[in-house]
Design a protein around this motif. Sequence first.
Motif, PDB file in Angstrom:
ATOM      1  N   GLY A 122       0.819  -1.207   0.000  1.00  0.00           N
ATOM      2  CA  GLY A 122       0.000   0.000   0.000  1.00  0.00           C
ATOM      3  C   GLY A 122       0.852   1.255   0.000  1.00  0.00           C
ATOM      4  O   GLY A 122       2.076   1.231   0.209  1.00  0.00           O
ATOM      5  N   LEU A 123       0.209   2.380  -0.223  1.00  0.00           N
ATOM      6  CA  LEU A 123       0.897   3.658  -0.378  1.00  0.00           C
ATOM      7  C   LEU A 123       1.531   4.143   0.917  1.00  0.00           C
ATOM      8  O   LEU A 123       2.721   4.484   0.959  1.00  0.00           O
ATOM      9  CB  LEU A 123      -0.084   4.697  -0.913  1.00  0.00           C
ATOM     10  N   ILE A 124       0.758   4.154   1.999  1.00  0.00           N
ATOM     11  CA  ILE A 124       1.277   4.684   3.270  1.00  0.00           C
ATOM     12  C   ILE A 124       2.380   3.806   3.846  1.00  0.00           C
ATOM     13  O   ILE A 124       3.441   4.315   4.245  1.00  0.00           O
ATOM     14  CB  ILE A 124       0.117   4.869   4.279  1.00  0.00           C
ATOM     15  N   PRO A 125       2.204   2.465   3.930  1.00  0.00           N
ATOM     16  CA  PRO A 125       3.330   1.642   4.390  1.00  0.00           C
ATOM     17  C   PRO A 125       4.568   1.794   3.510  1.00  0.00           C
ATOM     18  O   PRO A 125       5.697   1.775   4.015  1.00  0.00           O
ATOM     19  CB  PRO A 125       2.768   0.217   4.322  1.00  0.00           C
ATOM     20  N   GLY A 126       4.362   1.947   2.195  1.00  0.00           N
ATOM     21  CA  GLY A 126       5.503   2.142   1.311  1.00  0.00           C
ATOM     22  C   GLY A 126       6.244   3.429   1.628  1.00  0.00           C
ATOM     23  O   GLY A 126       7.486   3.462   1.653  1.00  0.00           O
ATOM     24  N   TYR A 127       5.503   4.498   1.886  1.00  0.00           N
ATOM     25  CA  TYR A 127       6.134   5.771   2.238  1.00  0.00           C
ATOM     26  C   TYR A 127       6.862   5.669   3.572  1.00  0.00           C
ATOM     27  O   TYR A 127       7.993   6.166   3.718  1.00  0.00           O
ATOM     28  CB  TYR A 127       5.086   6.886   2.301  1.00  0.00           C
ATOM     29  N   LEU A 197      13.493  -4.594 -22.324  1.00  0.00           N
ATOM     30  CA  LEU A 197      13.170  -4.311 -20.930  1.00  0.00           C
ATOM     31  C   LEU A 197      13.783  -2.989 -20.483  1.00  0.00           C
ATOM     32  O   LEU A 197      13.192  -2.267 -19.679  1.00  0.00           O
ATOM     33  CB  LEU A 197      13.648  -5.453 -20.035  1.00  0.00           C
ATOM     34  N   GLY A 198      14.970  -2.682 -21.007  1.00  0.00           N
ATOM     35  CA  GLY A 198      15.586  -1.397 -20.696  1.00  0.00           C
ATOM     36  C   GLY A 198      14.726  -0.242 -21.180  1.00  0.00           C
ATOM     37  O   GLY A 198      14.637   0.802 -20.515  1.00  0.00           O
ATOM     38  N   LEU A 199      14.080  -0.419 -22.327  1.00  0.00           N
ATOM     39  CA  LEU A 199      13.180   0.623 -22.825  1.00  0.00           C
ATOM     40  C   LEU A 199      11.974   0.776 -21.908  1.00  0.00           C
ATOM     41  O   LEU A 199      11.544   1.903 -21.611  1.00  0.00           O
ATOM     42  CB  LEU A 199      12.730   0.272 -24.247  1.00  0.00           C
ATOM     43  N   PHE A 200      11.433  -0.344 -21.440  1.00  0.00           N
ATOM     44  CA  PHE A 200      10.322  -0.272 -20.484  1.00  0.00           C
ATOM     45  C   PHE A 200      10.738   0.483 -19.222  1.00  0.00           C
ATOM     46  O   PHE A 200      10.041   1.404 -18.772  1.00  0.00           O
ATOM     47  CB  PHE A 200       9.865  -1.681 -20.097  1.00  0.00           C
ATOM     48  N   TYR A 201      11.857   0.074 -18.654  1.00  0.00           N
ATOM     49  CA  TYR A 201      12.324   0.719 -17.425  1.00  0.00           C
ATOM     50  C   TYR A 201      12.651   2.195 -17.671  1.00  0.00           C
ATOM     51  O   TYR A 201      12.329   3.068 -16.859  1.00  0.00           O
ATOM     52  CB  TYR A 201      13.568   0.001 -16.904  1.00  0.00           C
ATOM     53  N   GLY A 202      13.334   2.481 -18.787  1.00  0.00           N
ATOM     54  CA  GLY A 202      13.749   3.850 -19.073  1.00  0.00           C
ATOM     55  C   GLY A 202      12.576   4.795 -19.242  1.00  0.00           C
ATOM     56  O   GLY A 202      12.581   5.910 -18.690  1.00  0.00           O
ATOM     57  N   VAL A 203      11.559   4.378 -19.977  1.00  0.00           N
ATOM     58  CA  VAL A 203      10.382   5.228 -20.155  1.00  0.00           C
ATOM     59  C   VAL A 203       9.686   5.461 -18.819  1.00  0.00           C
ATOM     60  O   VAL A 203       9.208   6.567 -18.531  1.00  0.00           O
ATOM     61  CB  VAL A 203       9.418   4.594 -21.183  1.00  0.00           C
ATOM     62  N   GLY A 204       9.639   4.417 -17.988  1.00  0.00           N
ATOM     63  CA  GLY A 204       9.026   4.574 -16.673  1.00  0.00           C
ATOM     64  C   GLY A 204       9.751   5.599 -15.818  1.00  0.00           C
ATOM     65  O   GLY A 204       9.113   6.434 -15.166  1.00  0.00           O
ATOM     66  N   HIS A 205      11.083   5.552 -15.812  1.00  0.00           N
ATOM     67  CA  HIS A 205      11.851   6.527 -15.032  1.00  0.00           C
ATOM     68  C   HIS A 205      11.744   7.925 -15.636  1.00  0.00           C
ATOM     69  O   HIS A 205      11.660   8.917 -14.903  1.00  0.00           O
ATOM     70  CB  HIS A 205      13.316   6.099 -14.965  1.00  0.00           C
ATOM     71  N   TRP A 206      11.775   8.007 -16.958  1.00  0.00           N
ATOM     72  CA  TRP A 206      11.717   9.324 -17.605  1.00  0.00           C
ATOM     73  C   TRP A 206      10.383  10.029 -17.305  1.00  0.00           C
ATOM     74  O   TRP A 206      10.347  11.234 -17.088  1.00  0.00           O
ATOM     75  CB  TRP A 206      11.898   9.156 -19.104  1.00  0.00           C
ATOM     76  N   ASN A 207       9.308   9.260 -17.261  1.00  0.00           N
ATOM     77  CA  ASN A 207       7.983   9.833 -17.014  1.00  0.00           C
ATOM     78  C   ASN A 207       7.593   9.807 -15.540  1.00  0.00           C
ATOM     79  O   ASN A 207       6.435  10.106 -15.216  1.00  0.00           O
ATOM     80  CB  ASN A 207       6.926   9.075 -17.821  1.00  0.00           C
ATOM     81  N   SER A 208       8.524   9.447 -14.670  1.00  0.00           N
ATOM     82  CA  SER A 208       8.217   9.351 -13.247  1.00  0.00           C
ATOM     83  C   SER A 208       7.692  10.679 -12.729  1.00  0.00           C
ATOM     84  O   SER A 208       8.350  11.717 -12.847  1.00  0.00           O
ATOM     85  CB  SER A 208       9.473   8.937 -12.473  1.00  0.00           C
ATOM     86  N   PHE A 209       6.519  10.649 -12.150  1.00  0.00           N
ATOM     87  CA  PHE A 209       5.885  11.894 -11.685  1.00  0.00           C
ATOM     88  C   PHE A 209       5.413  11.776 -10.236  1.00  0.00           C
ATOM     89  O   PHE A 209       5.851  12.519  -9.372  1.00  0.00           O
ATOM     90  CB  PHE A 209       4.702  12.241 -12.594  1.00  0.00           C
ATOM     91  N   PHE A 210       4.551  10.806  -9.968  1.00  0.00           N
ATOM     92  CA  PHE A 210       3.971  10.704  -8.631  1.00  0.00           C
ATOM     93  C   PHE A 210       5.029  10.419  -7.580  1.00  0.00           C
ATOM     94  O   PHE A 210       5.025  11.024  -6.502  1.00  0.00           O
ATOM     95  CB  PHE A 210       2.900   9.613  -8.619  1.00  0.00           C
ATOM     96  N   ASN A 211       5.951   9.502  -7.873  1.00  0.00           N
ATOM     97  CA  ASN A 211       6.986   9.171  -6.895  1.00  0.00           C
ATOM     98  C   ASN A 211       7.889  10.361  -6.604  1.00  0.00           C
ATOM     99  O   ASN A 211       8.343  10.547  -5.470  1.00  0.00           O
ATOM    100  CB  ASN A 211       7.819   7.991  -7.393  1.00  0.00           C
ATOM    101  N   VAL A 212       8.174  11.155  -7.632  1.00  0.00           N
ATOM    102  CA  VAL A 212       9.001  12.350  -7.413  1.00  0.00           C
ATOM    103  C   VAL A 212       8.278  13.334  -6.508  1.00  0.00           C
ATOM    104  O   VAL A 212       8.870  13.900  -5.579  1.00  0.00           O
ATOM    105  CB  VAL A 212       9.356  13.007  -8.763  1.00  0.00           C
TER     106      VAL A 212
END
Length: 291
Positions: A122-127, A197-212
């Motif tokens: 869940g979100l709160i335990p993760g934080y 898989l690197g493309l999958f991971y890379g796009v995910g990091h490049w578009n990272s918004f909520f976690n930031v």
Amino acid sequence: MRNSRGERVFYTLNTVILSLFALSCILPMVHLLALSFSNQDAIVSGLVSLWPVGFTAVAYDKLVNGTQIVKALGNSIEITLVGTFLNLLFTLLCAYPLSRGYMYGRRFFTLAIVFTMLFSGGLIPGYLLVKSLGLINTYGALWLPGLVSVYNMLVMRTFFMGIPEELVEAARIDGCGEWRLLFRVFLPLSLPVIVALGLFYGVGHWNSFFNVLMFINSPEKFNLAVLVQQMIQSQSLLQEIGTMSPEDFASITPESIKSAGVVVMIVPMLILYPFLQRYFIKGILIGAIKG
């Protein structure tokens, strides 16, 4: 062999429908590009569609010199490169032992990992976990919680399981241990899967918004996704740009600067993808059907 009439109709409809889908993705980006290079009068009058009107690059000049776009771009590159490297490394180290039939408890560990695809803390335990590890306001909070994607690991594991055992036995006869077998035999053979898989991971990091937004507190550590979102929501963007002169206010609009920011964010991925496309398609197909 000639196609039947029904097949020709089917292929024609497929072509038309897929072309419409492609246009629905491409045309908004072309419109944004046109807005970013158009002058104020054309934008305010609604004359800009798919081609710049009154061509000018002042929006990009003010974006680079008046905002933190360059710093955010550097942050996005750092987050993407380091995060993708760590993701691929640990996905490789997780997939390899789970693909070997002689690993003790392989089925148990595989099921335990797959279980996390269905249930999470869940979100709160993760934080709270990230906070207890002292990772708040560091990029480690973006890299470590999602270090291994279960789906990507299963794709790589499936590919490893499809490598002929004769090749593995020949390498062992030549004196290869587990580490040499992994990095000298399995790794070179799995280049298409790694790139995909690197493309999958890379796009995910490049578009990272909520976690930031959730883990990063310092504005100077924000990436492009967060900076562009803040620019889009800003009601006084022109006043926030420190290098604006009275002439600049009369020549550009907030829409042109916002469009330029979106273009800067999406262009790197658009440039990179064509070079990786053939590896991407081949890697996903091989990883999905082998084994």
